[in-house]
Design an enzyme around this catalytic site. Structure first.
Site, short mmCIF file in Angstrom:
data_model
loop_
_atom_site.label_atom_id
_atom_site.label_comp_id
_atom_site.label_asym_id
_atom_site.label_seq_id
_atom_site.Cartn_x
_atom_site.Cartn_y
_atom_site.Cartn_z
N ASN A 108 0.97 -1.14 -0.01
CA ASN A 108 -0.10 0.08 0.10
C ASN A 108 1.00 1.21 0.06
OD1 ASN A 108 -0.53 1.91 2.51
ND2 ASN A 108 0.19 -0.21 3.48
N PHE A 112 -1.81 8.11 4.23
CA PHE A 112 -2.62 8.66 5.24
C PHE A 112 -3.83 9.22 4.74
CE2 PHE A 112 1.17 9.76 8.51
CZ PHE A 112 1.35 8.12 8.57
N SER A 170 5.46 5.39 8.79
CA SER A 170 4.83 4.82 7.50
C SER A 170 5.80 5.50 6.35
CB SER A 170 3.58 5.92 7.05
OG SER A 170 3.30 5.88 5.90
N ASN A 172 4.87 6.02 3.35
CA ASN A 172 4.21 6.78 2.23
C ASN A 172 4.01 8.20 2.53
OD1 ASN A 172 3.78 4.27 0.82
ND2 ASN A 172 2.26 3.58 2.49
N THR A 173 4.67 8.66 3.49
CA THR A 173 4.61 10.20 3.36
C THR A 173 5.99 10.96 3.56
OG1 THR A 173 2.57 10.58 4.78
CG2 THR A 173 3.94 12.22 4.98
N LYS A 206 5.39 3.75 17.08
CA LYS A 206 5.33 2.65 16.21
C LYS A 206 6.57 2.82 15.29
CE LYS A 206 2.64 0.20 12.73
NZ LYS A 206 1.12 0.07 12.56
N ASN A 235 5.68 -1.48 11.31
CA ASN A 235 5.24 -1.06 10.21
C ASN A 235 5.40 -1.84 9.15
OD1 ASN A 235 3.40 0.73 8.57
ND2 ASN A 235 3.83 2.52 10.17
C1 LIG Z 1 -3.66 -0.75 3.53
C2 LIG Z 1 -2.67 -0.63 4.78
C3 LIG Z 1 -2.87 0.66 5.34
C4 LIG Z 1 -2.20 0.95 6.57
N1 LIG Z 1 -2.42 2.09 7.25
C5 LIG Z 1 -1.46 2.42 8.18
C6 LIG Z 1 -1.78 3.51 8.95
O1 LIG Z 1 -2.73 4.46 8.61
N2 LIG Z 1 -0.93 3.75 9.77
C7 LIG Z 1 -0.34 2.88 10.51
O2 LIG Z 1 0.39 2.82 11.62
N3 LIG Z 1 -0.17 1.44 10.13
C8 LIG Z 1 -0.63 1.30 8.75
N4 LIG Z 1 -0.50 0.08 8.06
C9 LIG Z 1 0.38 -0.82 8.76
C10 LIG Z 1 -0.46 -1.87 9.45
O3 LIG Z 1 -0.71 -1.44 10.85
C11 LIG Z 1 0.77 -2.90 10.19
O4 LIG Z 1 1.70 -2.29 10.70
C12 LIG Z 1 1.33 -3.84 9.02
O5 LIG Z 1 0.60 -3.92 7.97
C13 LIG Z 1 2.18 -5.04 9.22
O6 LIG Z 1 1.17 -5.91 9.83
P1 LIG Z 1 0.52 -7.37 8.72
O7 LIG Z 1 1.24 -7.77 8.07
O8 LIG Z 1 -0.40 -7.80 9.69
O9 LIG Z 1 -0.52 -6.19 8.01
C14 LIG Z 1 -1.39 -0.29 7.02
C15 LIG Z 1 -1.35 -1.56 6.43
C16 LIG Z 1 -2.12 -1.75 5.36
C17 LIG Z 1 -1.97 -3.16 4.86
#
Ligand SMILES: Cc1cc2nc3c(=O)[nH]c(=O)nc-3n(C[C@H](O)[C@H](O)[C@H](O)COP(=O)(O)O)c2cc1C
Length: 343
Positions: A108, A112, A170, A172-173, A206, A235
């Protein structure tokens, strides 16, 4: 019957972000269930909060706090909403969310997208308090003072949060991860500390799984010095382990199965840097009871899940929690706390 198994083929015909929106809409339509009852052995106190199970929902699924009660009803031991920025923002252009089915992963680069803290604040105020809700805060992309955005988030959301998460990880910023660097991190954490109220919620930080040797020690030290209550590791990653799916080369953060070993290794490094001085929350590629068990043994007091839910449905939280309870019993352990860091 696992209803999600039936719905998934339909959901997977939709473009990934539309499927996500449809899932949120469907969750809103279903009557809210009271959170299930879990065995006492799963209950633990972390940062002063009593968690009914150690399996939570990671940030990013319910960015705008639309389905908090529903997700608690599905059996998540806690739900983290956000990332929420002070002002509403659209995020990156679409497409920005990709399923990597063969890899059981997601890439992704949402950036934000969210409706802003004030609107989530109102929703959280009206939410029935059925369980633990964390609020993850970030900075607007066009902000001239990012640290001020975090300080603003802590002030604005403390009232409606059981805990707050400072998300500086993140990918992505642009430039956001730079806040993990020495000087910037010290300044950020110092300002956050000043903004906290005496009886306000605990604050978690985080972090990213992509770091240089020495970073875990430095980050743990800064976090402890500035009164951070727990670290969330981690993350998404900007690295690309071997992937089979065609979307593997898309820009953004990778999550799910290919992140598992990296996130576990990151957790171990943070555990060896901090020992028992600061609790850790393990995230990244967790999809089974064994994964959660291994992460807790490696030092996580709690775990979070996101991507595995895309493939398995929201019942995953309850399945993992119940599996953990069974395994604790089998191993003659009375509580999750006994398991934390026991490897
Ligand atoms: C589509 C998507 C959007 C995410 N958005 C955020 C976010 O806004 N803030 C954040 O701290 N982590 C965000 N994450 C990261 C997740 O909270 C997590 O740290 C990461 O996906 C690893 O866990 P997983 O493998 O179980 O998905 C996002 C992950 C995904 C897949």
């Amino acid at each position: 019957m696992n209803l999600y198994r039936l719905a998934r083929p339909f959901a997977f015909t939709l473009e990934a972000e539309r499927a996500h929106r449809a899932t949120i809409a469907a969750l809103k339509l279903t009557p809210t269930r009271h959170p299930p009852h879990f065995p006492k052995s799963l209950c633990s106190v972390v940062a002063g909060l009593k968690f009914p199970t150690p399996v939570g929902l990671a940030a990013g699924f319910d960015k705008d706090a639309e389905v908090v009660e529903e997700m608690l009803g599905w059996g998540f031991g806690f739900v983290e909403v956000g990332t929420l920025t002070p002002r509403e923002q659209a995020g990156n252009p679409r497409p920005r969310l990709f399923r990597l089915r063969k890899d059981r992963a997601v890439v992704n680069r949402m950036g934000f997208n969210n409706r802003g803290q004030p609107s989530a604040y109102m929703r959280l105020k009206l939410t029935r308090h059925l369980g633990i809700v964390g609020v993850n805060v970030g900075a607007n992309k066009d902000s001239e003072d990012r640290i001020a955005d975090y300080v603003g988030g802590v002030r604005a959301m403390s009232d409606v949060a059981d805990y707050l998460t400072i998300n500086i990880s993140s990918p992505n910023t642009p430039g956001l991860r730079g806040l993990q660097d020495q000087g910037a991190l010290e300044e950020l954490l110092q300002e956050v500390r000043k903004a906290r109220r005496a009886k306000g919620p605990p604050v978690f930080l985080k972090v990213a799984p992509d770091f240089e040797p020495g970073d875990p020690d430095r980050i743990v030290r800064a976090a402890i010095d500035h009164g951070i209550d727990a670290l969330i590791v981690s993350n998404t990653t900007i690295t690309r382990p071997d992937l089979r799916s065609k979307h593997g080369a898309e820009t953004g953060g990778l999550s799910g199965r290919p992140l598992k070993s990296l996130a576990l290794d990151a957790l171990r490094q943070f555990r060896s840097a901090g020992g028992e001085q600061i609790p850790l929350i393990g995230v990244g590629g967790i999809s089974t009871v064994d994964d959660a068990w291994e992460r807790i043994r490696a030092g996580a007091s709690l775990v979070q899940v996101y991507t595995a839910m895309v493939y398995e449905g929201p019942g995953i939280a309850r399945r993992i929690a119940q599996g953990l309870a069974r395994r604790l019993k089998r191993e003659g352990m009375g509580s999750i706390a006994q398991l934390v860091g026991s490897e």
